[in-house]
Design an enzyme around this catalytic site. Structure first.
Site, PDB file in Angstrom:
ATOM      1  N   GLY A 143     -64.265  88.127  24.046  1.00  0.00           N
ATOM      2  CA  GLY A 143     -63.226  87.550  24.893  1.00  0.00           C
ATOM      3  C   GLY A 143     -63.529  86.120  25.256  1.00  0.00           C
ATOM      4  O   GLY A 143     -64.445  85.499  24.700  1.00  0.00           O
ATOM      5  N   GLY A 146     -67.102  85.259  26.216  1.00  0.00           N
ATOM      6  CA  GLY A 146     -68.148  85.328  25.210  1.00  0.00           C
ATOM      7  C   GLY A 146     -68.116  86.667  24.510  1.00  0.00           C
ATOM      8  O   GLY A 146     -67.050  87.203  24.235  1.00  0.00           O
ATOM      9  N   VAL A 148     -69.851  90.765  24.006  1.00  0.00           N
ATOM     10  CA  VAL A 148     -70.636  91.883  24.530  1.00  0.00           C
ATOM     11  C   VAL A 148     -71.249  92.638  23.357  1.00  0.00           C
ATOM     12  O   VAL A 148     -70.559  92.972  22.391  1.00  0.00           O
ATOM     13  CB  VAL A 148     -69.763  92.845  25.357  1.00  0.00           C
ATOM     14  N   ASP A 260     -60.301  92.165  40.173  1.00  0.00           N
ATOM     15  CA  ASP A 260     -59.741  92.430  38.845  1.00  0.00           C
ATOM     16  C   ASP A 260     -59.754  93.929  38.553  1.00  0.00           C
ATOM     17  O   ASP A 260     -60.193  94.368  37.491  1.00  0.00           O
ATOM     18  CB  ASP A 260     -60.510  91.656  37.784  1.00  0.00           C
TER      19      ASP A 260
END
Length: 421
Positions: A143, A146, A148, A260
């Protein structure tokens, strides 16, 4: 039939009271204990004025075009964001006695290596060994923040390694990065993804967190594995998420606003227990005892879940998480995303459509079609929509606390089980 009851509430003028009696003590649900660090409070307060700095920048989209990505093992932020300023705190008063009755809102790490979660300063060699030199085969998410990676530490612990893009942080903000990692590392709860540690080396900014392998709630609602989440499982998941947010708001050394809450940030274990992930947008509020009522900040979050009062005033409080939770509840039980652009106009905003049906006495019609439209399911859906209606009230003062949401959900589950017996 229970799904046909007439209701006259208005989304913009709902009370902050419910007819459900207080729930039994959640300690019967599961009990965990954690020894509070004596230095935790000072460390957290020291980071209060910089919590939107590099930690947020590391894992937030660098521009408005980076809106979409997915992860089957961690979750992420398909959100929009901008720079933040701190000036104030949350409007909740429940934090005044925080830390004195943590109960189920504290948990204990069972790994011998992870005795102090978040405190481990990993070496680059350890990270590269855990991820096999950031092997593309181990990439589980991508994303704006960066990448994962799935990794495994020497002691066998499976982890998710969040490696920030070098373009999304300021190299001069290393101190803020460290203090914010330390602050957020104090967050520890059964229903929150654990932060194990970090790497701050040269131009590398890496966070190492718990690996949860069974996908996101959004994926399960879409039956990505071919299995339909039962209504009972959805109710348990809602309670797990409510516990996690209650802990953040009330039982940490300092109130934390997640900012979020959404289905793609809820990870599920093999036993379908929910864990809230992704603290990239999280904010520390000022101490409630200071008398301040909010954090003033530019808007961050995900379209469809955002508190309209926060959007209008730029004033962030715990009640913004409550609003997002209300939207999430509707999503869990309808199976629909908050915004469905391919639907008919009157059905595109899922919460608005569901609340309209609820007020018309036709709540059962919004139940996820993959579930049975039984009397018991209709009863649960009505009570869930009633709670959601309060959570999405246009005025934050009229929304319940997350602790109250837990109580209501516990009673809904109790009533549901009694109907099934």
């Amino acid at each position: 039939m229970s799904g046909r009851r007439r209701h006259s509430s208005d989304m913009m003028s709902t009370p902050d009271r419910f007819s459900y009696p207080p729930s039994p003590s959640p300690s019967s649900y599961s009990t965990y204990s954690s020894e509070k660090s004596t230095s935790g409070r000072s460390r957290v307060k020291g980071a209060a004025r910089s919590v939107a700095g590099v930690f947020v920048a590391c894992f937030s989209p660098p521009d408005e075009d980076s809106n979409h990505h997915s992860s089957s093992a961690y979750g992420g932020s398909d959100a929009f964001s901008s720079t933040s300023d701190v000036s104030g705190a949350s409007d909740s008063t429940e934090g005044k006695k925080r830390g004195t009755a943590r109960g189920i809102y504290a948990t204990q790490n069972d790994s011998t290596r992870m005795r102090e979660p978040g405190s481990i300063k990993f070496t680059l060699a350890e990270i590269t060994a855990a991820t096999k030199n950031f092997s593309p085969a181990l990439k589980v998410g991508q994303g704006g923040f960066g990448t994962v990676y799935k990794g495994q530490l020497k002691d066998g612990t499976l982890v998710a390694v969040k490696r920030a893009k070098k373009s999304v942080y300021d190299k001069n903000l290393g101190g803020e990065f460290l203090s914010e990692v330390q602050a957020l590392s104090k967050v520890e709860h059964l229903n929150l993804v654990k932060c194990y540690g970090y790497l701050h080396h040269g131009d590398e900014r890496i966070i190492v967190v718990e690996y949860v392998a069974n996908g996101t709630l959004r994926e399960h609602l879409e039956c990505f594995n071919g299995n339909v989440l039962s209504l009972a499982s959805r109710l348990d998941i809602a309670i797990d998420v409510a516990h996690a947010i209650t802990y953040l708001h009330t039982y940490t050394d300092h109130p934390i606003i997640h900012r979020d809450i959404k289905s793609s940030n809820i990870l599920l274990t093999d036993k379908l227990r929910a864990k809230v992930a992704d603290f990239g947008f999280a904010r520390l509020a000022a101490d409630p005892e200071s008398g301040q009522t909010h954090v003033s900040t530019q808007v961050k979050g995900t379209a469809g879940y955002l508190d309209p009062e926060y959007l209008k005033t730029y004033q962030l409080t715990e009640k913004s998480d409550v609003y997002s939770f209300g939207i999430l509840l509707v999503e869990i039980f309808t199976g629909r995303r908050p915004v469905e652009t391919k639907r008919e106009l009157e059905e595109r905003v899922t919460a608005r459509w569901a609340m309209k049906k609820f007020k018309e006495g036709d709540a059962i019609s919004v139940l996820d079609p993959k579930l049975e439209a039984s009397d018991a399911n209709g009863m649960v859906l009505e009570k869930i929509l009633e709670l959601s209606l309060h959570c999405v009230n246009g005025h934050r003062k009229n929304r319940p606390t997350m602790r109250r949401c837990v109580e209501v959900l516990w009673n809904i589950r109790k009533d549901y089980k009694e109907l099934l017996d």
